[in-house]
Design a protein around this motif. Structure first.
Motif, PDB file in Angstrom:
ATOM      1  N   HIS A  23       2.895  -1.177  12.374  1.00  0.00           N
ATOM      2  CA  HIS A  23       1.545  -0.609  12.518  1.00  0.00           C
ATOM      3  C   HIS A  23       1.343  -0.236  14.003  1.00  0.00           C
ATOM      4  CE1 HIS A  23       0.055  -1.323   8.596  1.00  0.00           C
ATOM      5  NE2 HIS A  23       0.520  -2.641   8.423  1.00  0.00           N
ATOM      6  N   TYR A  29      -0.818   8.071  14.155  1.00  0.00           N
ATOM      7  CA  TYR A  29      -1.451   7.013  13.187  1.00  0.00           C
ATOM      8  C   TYR A  29      -2.632   7.900  12.584  1.00  0.00           C
ATOM      9  CZ  TYR A  29      -3.433   3.083  10.653  1.00  0.00           C
ATOM     10  OH  TYR A  29      -3.747   2.263   9.565  1.00  0.00           O
ATOM     11  N   PRO A  30      -2.347   8.051  11.198  1.00  0.00           N
ATOM     12  CA  PRO A  30      -1.263   7.423  10.437  1.00  0.00           C
ATOM     13  C   PRO A  30      -0.081   8.520  10.208  1.00  0.00           C
ATOM     14  CG  PRO A  30      -3.007   8.596   9.028  1.00  0.00           C
ATOM     15  CD  PRO A  30      -3.330   8.749  10.424  1.00  0.00           C
ATOM     16  N   SER A  55      -3.083  -4.838  -1.976  1.00  0.00           N
ATOM     17  CA  SER A  55      -2.229  -4.354  -0.643  1.00  0.00           C
ATOM     18  C   SER A  55      -0.832  -4.909  -0.694  1.00  0.00           C
ATOM     19  CB  SER A  55      -3.047  -5.299   0.396  1.00  0.00           C
ATOM     20  OG  SER A  55      -2.533  -4.993   1.781  1.00  0.00           O
ATOM     21  N   TYR A  66       1.866   2.785   4.204  1.00  0.00           N
ATOM     22  CA  TYR A  66       0.770   2.068   4.089  1.00  0.00           C
ATOM     23  C   TYR A  66       0.014   2.388   5.266  1.00  0.00           C
ATOM     24  CZ  TYR A  66      -2.980  -1.183   3.615  1.00  0.00           C
ATOM     25  OH  TYR A  66      -4.135  -1.777   3.531  1.00  0.00           O
ATOM     26  N   THR A  67      -1.411   2.835   5.098  1.00  0.00           N
ATOM     27  CA  THR A  67      -2.113   3.390   6.231  1.00  0.00           C
ATOM     28  C   THR A  67      -2.948   2.419   6.533  1.00  0.00           C
ATOM     29  OG1 THR A  67      -1.812   5.609   6.033  1.00  0.00           O
ATOM     30  CG2 THR A  67      -3.595   5.077   7.568  1.00  0.00           C
ATOM     31  N   ALA A  68      -4.019   1.947   5.672  1.00  0.00           N
ATOM     32  CA  ALA A  68      -5.276   1.241   6.114  1.00  0.00           C
ATOM     33  C   ALA A  68      -5.828   1.066   4.550  1.00  0.00           C
ATOM     34  CB  ALA A  68      -6.260   1.732   6.935  1.00  0.00           C
ATOM     35  N   PHE A 121     -12.741  -0.736   8.985  1.00  0.00           N
ATOM     36  CA  PHE A 121     -11.448  -1.297   8.672  1.00  0.00           C
ATOM     37  C   PHE A 121     -11.697  -3.022   8.343  1.00  0.00           C
ATOM     38  CE2 PHE A 121     -10.362   1.990  11.586  1.00  0.00           C
ATOM     39  CZ  PHE A 121      -9.471   2.654  10.700  1.00  0.00           C
ATOM     40  N   ASP A 126      -4.892  -3.000  10.878  1.00  0.00           N
ATOM     41  CA  ASP A 126      -5.121  -1.536  10.808  1.00  0.00           C
ATOM     42  C   ASP A 126      -6.175  -1.060  11.756  1.00  0.00           C
ATOM     43  OD1 ASP A 126      -3.831  -1.927   8.387  1.00  0.00           O
ATOM     44  OD2 ASP A 126      -5.506  -2.000   7.121  1.00  0.00           O
ATOM     45  N   TYR A 130      -5.324   2.080  14.321  1.00  0.00           N
ATOM     46  CA  TYR A 130      -5.914   3.333  14.644  1.00  0.00           C
ATOM     47  C   TYR A 130      -6.574   3.604  15.954  1.00  0.00           C
ATOM     48  CZ  TYR A 130      -9.471   6.939  13.396  1.00  0.00           C
ATOM     49  OH  TYR A 130     -10.207   7.863  13.341  1.00  0.00           O
TER      50      TYR A 130
END
Length: 134
Positions: A23, A29-30, A55, A66-68, A121, A126, A130
């Protein structure tokens, strides 16, 4: 009860360890996979257990970046490798076959970029990743 708490802690720890290094990369990002498709997967009922199970399942699927998870929209945001899943619907069908979460998830429309702009978030990792790109 003690077994459920212990299982919960173990799942959290494993999930954190598996993804803690990914991360905080220096890329924007992403960072979607080169030939990728956006997937916005809605969670119909937020509970801590549902969040953790979904998740972990998403992150365990091959070809997923995977982003968030955005709590205010109740959605998981991630990219899929189109060489593995040609469409988000094919990904979702495989995901449901493997994990049987159709009663607590659904595909959503939209763009990840638009949702991230207004995302609350749930996971601090995450959010921190970001913020590093803003």
């Amino acid at each position: 009860m003690k077994n459920k708490i212990l299982a919960f802690i173990i799942i959290c720890f494993i999930s954190f360890k598996m993804h803690s290094g990914t991360h905080f990369s220096k890329t924007k990002y992403p960072s979607p996979i080169v030939d990728s498709a956006e997937v916005i997967l809605g969670l119909t009922e937020f509970t801590e257990i549902n969040y953790i199970k979904i998740s972990a399942a998403i992150k365990a699927m091959p070809g997923v970046n995977y982003t968030a998870y955005c709590g205010n929209h109740s959605v998981f945001l991630f990219y899929i490798d189109k060489t593995i899943y040609a469409t988000k619907e094919l990904f979702y069908n495989d995901f449901i076959k493997q994990y049987d979460f159709q009663n607590i998830t659904s595909l959503k429309d939209g763009t990840i970029k638009d949702i991230l702009n207004y995302c609350s978030f749930v996971n601090n990792t995450d959010a921190a990743a970001y913020k590093l790109t803003q």
